[in-house]
Design an enzyme around this catalytic site. Structure first.
Site, PDB file in Angstrom:
ATOM      1  N   ARG A   4       0.810  -1.234   0.000  1.00  0.00           N
ATOM      2  CA  ARG A   4       0.000   0.000   0.000  1.00  0.00           C
ATOM      3  C   ARG A   4       0.838   1.277   0.000  1.00  0.00           C
ATOM      4  O   ARG A   4       0.381   2.320   0.433  1.00  0.00           O
ATOM      5  CB  ARG A   4      -0.983   0.018   1.163  1.00  0.00           C
ATOM      6  CG  ARG A   4      -1.962  -1.145   1.152  1.00  0.00           C
ATOM      7  CD  ARG A   4      -3.167  -0.883   2.042  1.00  0.00           C
ATOM      8  NE  ARG A   4      -4.000  -2.076   2.124  1.00  0.00           N
ATOM      9  CZ  ARG A   4      -3.916  -2.983   3.092  1.00  0.00           C
ATOM     10  NH1 ARG A   4      -3.056  -2.823   4.070  1.00  0.00           N
ATOM     11  NH2 ARG A   4      -4.715  -4.030   3.080  1.00  0.00           N
ATOM     12  N   LYS A  29       2.030  10.756 -12.353  1.00  0.00           N
ATOM     13  CA  LYS A  29       1.125   9.840 -13.051  1.00  0.00           C
ATOM     14  C   LYS A  29       1.842   8.517 -13.244  1.00  0.00           C
ATOM     15  O   LYS A  29       2.913   8.462 -13.824  1.00  0.00           O
ATOM     16  CB  LYS A  29       0.735  10.407 -14.423  1.00  0.00           C
ATOM     17  CG  LYS A  29      -0.373  11.430 -14.371  1.00  0.00           C
ATOM     18  CD  LYS A  29      -0.939  11.630 -15.770  1.00  0.00           C
ATOM     19  CE  LYS A  29      -2.003  12.697 -15.798  1.00  0.00           C
ATOM     20  NZ  LYS A  29      -2.539  12.890 -17.162  1.00  0.00           N
ATOM     21  N   GLU A  77       7.248  15.675 -26.881  1.00  0.00           N
ATOM     22  CA  GLU A  77       6.731  16.181 -25.601  1.00  0.00           C
ATOM     23  C   GLU A  77       7.350  17.537 -25.257  1.00  0.00           C
ATOM     24  O   GLU A  77       6.736  18.332 -24.549  1.00  0.00           O
ATOM     25  CB  GLU A  77       6.975  15.167 -24.476  1.00  0.00           C
ATOM     26  CG  GLU A  77       6.311  13.807 -24.680  1.00  0.00           C
ATOM     27  CD  GLU A  77       4.803  13.766 -24.352  1.00  0.00           C
ATOM     28  OE1 GLU A  77       4.196  14.826 -24.103  1.00  0.00           O
ATOM     29  OE2 GLU A  77       4.235  12.650 -24.348  1.00  0.00           O
ATOM     30  N   LYS A  82       5.872  22.056 -16.728  1.00  0.00           N
ATOM     31  CA  LYS A  82       5.121  20.946 -16.149  1.00  0.00           C
ATOM     32  C   LYS A  82       4.940  21.137 -14.641  1.00  0.00           C
ATOM     33  O   LYS A  82       3.860  20.878 -14.088  1.00  0.00           O
ATOM     34  CB  LYS A  82       5.808  19.610 -16.440  1.00  0.00           C
ATOM     35  CG  LYS A  82       5.042  18.435 -15.856  1.00  0.00           C
ATOM     36  CD  LYS A  82       4.918  17.258 -16.763  1.00  0.00           C
ATOM     37  CE  LYS A  82       3.914  16.259 -16.209  1.00  0.00           C
ATOM     38  NZ  LYS A  82       3.926  14.991 -16.934  1.00  0.00           N
ATOM     39  N   GLU A  89      -5.504  16.416 -12.165  1.00  0.00           N
ATOM     40  CA  GLU A  89      -6.126  16.632 -13.470  1.00  0.00           C
ATOM     41  C   GLU A  89      -7.629  16.870 -13.376  1.00  0.00           C
ATOM     42  O   GLU A  89      -8.428  16.192 -14.014  1.00  0.00           O
ATOM     43  CB  GLU A  89      -5.829  15.450 -14.405  1.00  0.00           C
ATOM     44  CG  GLU A  89      -6.078  15.810 -15.864  1.00  0.00           C
ATOM     45  CD  GLU A  89      -5.465  14.807 -16.818  1.00  0.00           C
ATOM     46  OE1 GLU A  89      -4.291  14.437 -16.653  1.00  0.00           O
ATOM     47  OE2 GLU A  89      -6.168  14.402 -17.765  1.00  0.00           O
ATOM     48  N   ARG A 105      -4.464  20.538 -15.849  1.00  0.00           N
ATOM     49  CA  ARG A 105      -3.473  19.529 -16.192  1.00  0.00           C
ATOM     50  C   ARG A 105      -3.815  18.789 -17.480  1.00  0.00           C
ATOM     51  O   ARG A 105      -2.917  18.294 -18.171  1.00  0.00           O
ATOM     52  CB  ARG A 105      -3.304  18.535 -15.036  1.00  0.00           C
ATOM     53  CG  ARG A 105      -2.207  17.518 -15.300  1.00  0.00           C
ATOM     54  CD  ARG A 105      -1.778  16.754 -14.066  1.00  0.00           C
ATOM     55  NE  ARG A 105      -0.714  15.824 -14.422  1.00  0.00           N
ATOM     56  CZ  ARG A 105       0.016  15.138 -13.560  1.00  0.00           C
ATOM     57  NH1 ARG A 105      -0.209  15.284 -12.270  1.00  0.00           N
ATOM     58  NH2 ARG A 105       0.963  14.323 -13.966  1.00  0.00           N
ATOM     59  N   ASN A 156      -2.100  17.066 -22.169  1.00  0.00           N
ATOM     60  CA  ASN A 156      -2.388  15.945 -23.066  1.00  0.00           C
ATOM     61  C   ASN A 156      -2.600  16.395 -24.506  1.00  0.00           C
ATOM     62  O   ASN A 156      -3.164  15.658 -25.308  1.00  0.00           O
ATOM     63  CB  ASN A 156      -3.630  15.194 -22.571  1.00  0.00           C
ATOM     64  CG  ASN A 156      -3.375  14.476 -21.260  1.00  0.00           C
ATOM     65  OD1 ASN A 156      -2.315  13.901 -21.065  1.00  0.00           O
ATOM     66  ND2 ASN A 156      -4.335  14.539 -20.361  1.00  0.00           N
ATOM     67  N   HIS A 177      -2.451  13.968 -27.338  1.00  0.00           N
ATOM     68  CA  HIS A 177      -2.501  12.623 -26.758  1.00  0.00           C
ATOM     69  C   HIS A 177      -3.797  11.880 -27.057  1.00  0.00           C
ATOM     70  O   HIS A 177      -3.816  10.650 -27.039  1.00  0.00           O
ATOM     71  CB  HIS A 177      -2.287  12.680 -25.243  1.00  0.00           C
ATOM     72  CG  HIS A 177      -0.857  12.926 -24.862  1.00  0.00           C
ATOM     73  ND1 HIS A 177      -0.166  14.058 -25.248  1.00  0.00           N
ATOM     74  CD2 HIS A 177       0.025  12.187 -24.128  1.00  0.00           C
ATOM     75  CE1 HIS A 177       1.069  14.008 -24.761  1.00  0.00           C
ATOM     76  NE2 HIS A 177       1.213  12.882 -24.073  1.00  0.00           N
ATOM     77  N   HIS A 233      -3.110   8.466 -28.489  1.00  0.00           N
ATOM     78  CA  HIS A 233      -3.464   7.191 -27.838  1.00  0.00           C
ATOM     79  C   HIS A 233      -4.224   6.288 -28.797  1.00  0.00           C
ATOM     80  O   HIS A 233      -4.043   5.062 -28.787  1.00  0.00           O
ATOM     81  CB  HIS A 233      -4.300   7.447 -26.581  1.00  0.00           C
ATOM     82  CG  HIS A 233      -3.519   7.986 -25.430  1.00  0.00           C
ATOM     83  ND1 HIS A 233      -4.103   8.423 -24.262  1.00  0.00           N
ATOM     84  CD2 HIS A 233      -2.184   8.142 -25.258  1.00  0.00           C
ATOM     85  CE1 HIS A 233      -3.152   8.838 -23.424  1.00  0.00           C
ATOM     86  NE2 HIS A 233      -1.994   8.682 -24.009  1.00  0.00           N
ATOM     87  N   HIS A 243       5.473   6.165 -28.236  1.00  0.00           N
ATOM     88  CA  HIS A 243       4.485   7.094 -27.683  1.00  0.00           C
ATOM     89  C   HIS A 243       4.705   8.516 -28.235  1.00  0.00           C
ATOM     90  O   HIS A 243       3.764   9.177 -28.679  1.00  0.00           O
ATOM     91  CB  HIS A 243       4.576   7.080 -26.156  1.00  0.00           C
ATOM     92  CG  HIS A 243       3.723   8.103 -25.479  1.00  0.00           C
ATOM     93  ND1 HIS A 243       2.347   8.074 -25.521  1.00  0.00           N
ATOM     94  CD2 HIS A 243       4.056   9.213 -24.747  1.00  0.00           C
ATOM     95  CE1 HIS A 243       1.864   9.116 -24.845  1.00  0.00           C
ATOM     96  NE2 HIS A 243       2.880   9.813 -24.368  1.00  0.00           N
TER      97      HIS A 243
END
Lengths: 374, 374
Positions: free
Chosen positions: B130, B152, B194, B236, B246, B250, B254, B257, B261, B274
């Site tokens: 955890r 993330k 990026e 960033k 987000e 935020r 993306n 993206h 994706h 990517h």
């Protein structure tokens, strides 16, 4: 801390205070069938009821009806039932169902079932799209008094119980006492183990009450069950509110669990119920406390008697034919509380107070040998 | 925001401000080989370097030497290399290694590699017992300027990228610029995607600088790389500090993206890198912005030219022989930003500012058709 509804049966409410992650535990009868129970849950297009193949057929449709005002679509996924299924493969069935239904990150998950369903649903909610809201609707005594409260979620790994998971709080916990009426006797007893635990670690008065009412609890006296659930939740709420992430105090809730986890892992998950292993684990931990001079023999005898009257095993099972206590020690060294290979035991230091400390291997072996089945 | 070390090469430091989860990004040369780089990481018995079979042989032993003063035992696990391995099965190799070594919950994880290693190590750290501490040591440009910063973490699901994960912040990010010297050209270009992204969404001046220095970056001019990494991390850090989870701002990170994706999932993870998919995705998003009247054609042409000069694809691949744009739409509807089945695009509203909004399907189809390979 208690409020009464205008309806004919009392609704009790216990608050978990964690700042902006605070939430209520509602305790009462018939809660699953009332839409009002869920009125503070965020509204969303989709909801997913996660349940198992035992509980689902009884309650899933009823819960779905109560959720209809809050969610346009209420989906259900039923997992196989049992601790042996608390694995990644089963967890993935939840993700598959969420993605197959196109569930977005506002989707609310509802855990409808016992501790296994609650732990897995909570971890799925923590991880799906990096976090969606979830609600606990525990239908076993064990889940109502312990596992559904406090945000511990996770799955097992072959090498240890609950090794993979997250601290992730639900938005609401709904303890519908009516669900306990259909609970198998063995599971009721398993739940009583976690109820009994709160006495020695936090409240001697509650231990006295349990001594007097244990038979009534096993006979499912509704008033006794209501009190047991509420008092257990109150103690847990107090502890979790002070130590959410188990940096200290919260570890005392694991009384009986270090030995118990070894029993569960050693026999194979699901052989003994979690509560059965914890019941026996408390007997072992009480003996260890006595050998370390922390409690007297009368306390050990009293606690053992109570656990036995709850319908729980009090003799430790054989985990290894040649070196039984060595096997226990090896299994306990991978417990999450262990640090640098040193096992941390939750022990009773005078009834009503717990301490976390290590103990010499030789003493632990003596306790296991003295308490084991022949 | 900048400090200089007494040594011969400058060390830059960018702070991520998130209250008690704040941490620094260190940017400089030779950082992996200096024990001082890690002096603020909590000391513990065990550390686990998580790397891949490409990066591990070059840097793992050097990193282990630098960690020796902080951890008694430094273990290493090397995962297979590539986006196609960003799966539960690979993640489980990390848990297996941790449990096999008896790692407790003070163990520190070090992610040594690119974005895939960083995302998986972060999620492993979030979930092991955890939650244990972790450190990002990104060795690709993409990871240094984007994925290692901001917490993330996650893995892919066959139905979508990064569908399972957590927001979980590292204790430290170490960008050793020397690691970029050995980076394959294709990966350098992927990282530039990026870097370029930060211009249109946040800083027109940075876009001008990139226009002037893109060839120097591809030739790995150390001074240009240092500036690109620092400025990217600054932007960033600013965005993440204002919107960690987000809920709004935020999402603008993306840019490119949503289309990207779809390309990655449609071709199969790992077919395009990517960053390549994001590069092409930015071209598509720029065209969509223009068709919605948010930017002019000159901006689209300028951005497309910059992306092309960075060595990135600017034509969208065919994902389906009969209904290509329909396939794109279907894949984008399971994006995490989608809500109730409505795709949320990050669009440019005047260079230097991004907005998140939906667009009519017909317009999206036109853009895909116009920008696709024949």
């Amino acid at each position: 801390m208690l409020t009464a509804t205008p309806s004919h049966h009392p609704l009790e409410r216990v608050e978990i205070s964690l700042g902006d992650r605070s939430y209520p535990i509602l305790i009462g009868r018939g809660l699953i069938d009332e839409a009002g129970t869920f009125e503070d849950v965020p509204s969303s297009s989709d909801a997913m009821i996660v349940t198992n193949t035992t509980v689902g057929p009884i309650y899933a449709e009823r819960l779905a009806r109560s959720l209809a005002p809050r969610h346009r679509r209420v989906h259900t996924v039923a997992l196989p039932d049992g601790e042996g299924y608390k694995t990644w493969e089963t967890l993935n069935q939840i993700f598959d169902a969420l993605l197959a239904q196109g569930c977005d990150r506002k989707t609310v998950l509802y855990a409808l079932g016992g501790g296994v369903v609650g732990d897995m649903t909570g971890f799925a909610a923590a991880s799906y799209m990096r976090g969606v809201p979830f609600v606990q609707v525990p239908t076993t005594l064990l889940a109502q008094v312990d596992s559904s409260v406090g945000g511990k979620t996770g799955i097992n790994h072959p090498a240890g119980k609950n090794m993979i998971g997250a601290f992730y709080q639900p938005r609401l916990v709904v303890c519908d006492l009516d669900t306990l009426a259909t609970l198998p006797e063995r599971e009721l007893s398993a739940g009583l183990a976690e109820v009994i635990k709160y006495g020695p670690i936090a409240d001697v008065g509650f231990l006295d009450w349990l001594d007097a009412r244990i038979e009534g609890l096993r006979q499912r006296d509704p008033e006794a069950l209501a009190h047991a659930v509420r008092r257990s939740c109150e103690i847990k709420a107090e502890v979790v509110g002070r130590d959410e992430r188990e940096s200290g105090l919260r570890a005392t809730l694991n009384f009986g669990h270090t030995f118990g986890h070894a029993i569960e892992a050693g026999l194979g998950y699901g052989t003994w119920l979690h509560g059965e292993a914890v019941g026996c684990g408390m007997v072992l931990a009480a003996h260890l406390s006595a050998r370390l001079g922390l409690v007297d023999a009368a306390f050990v005898a009293r606690l053992t008697n109570l656990i036995e009257r709850a319908g729980l095993p009090v003799r430790a099972p054989q985990l290894d034919a040649t070196d039984n206590s060595g096997r226990y020690l090896a299994l306990m060294r991978v417990d999450k509380k262990a640090e640098a290979g040193e096992i941390r035991f939750v022990l009773i230091d005078g009834a009503g107070r717990a301490v976390v400390r290590s103990a010499p291997d030789a003493l632990v072996r003596e306790v296991i040998d003295a308490c084991s089945c022949a």
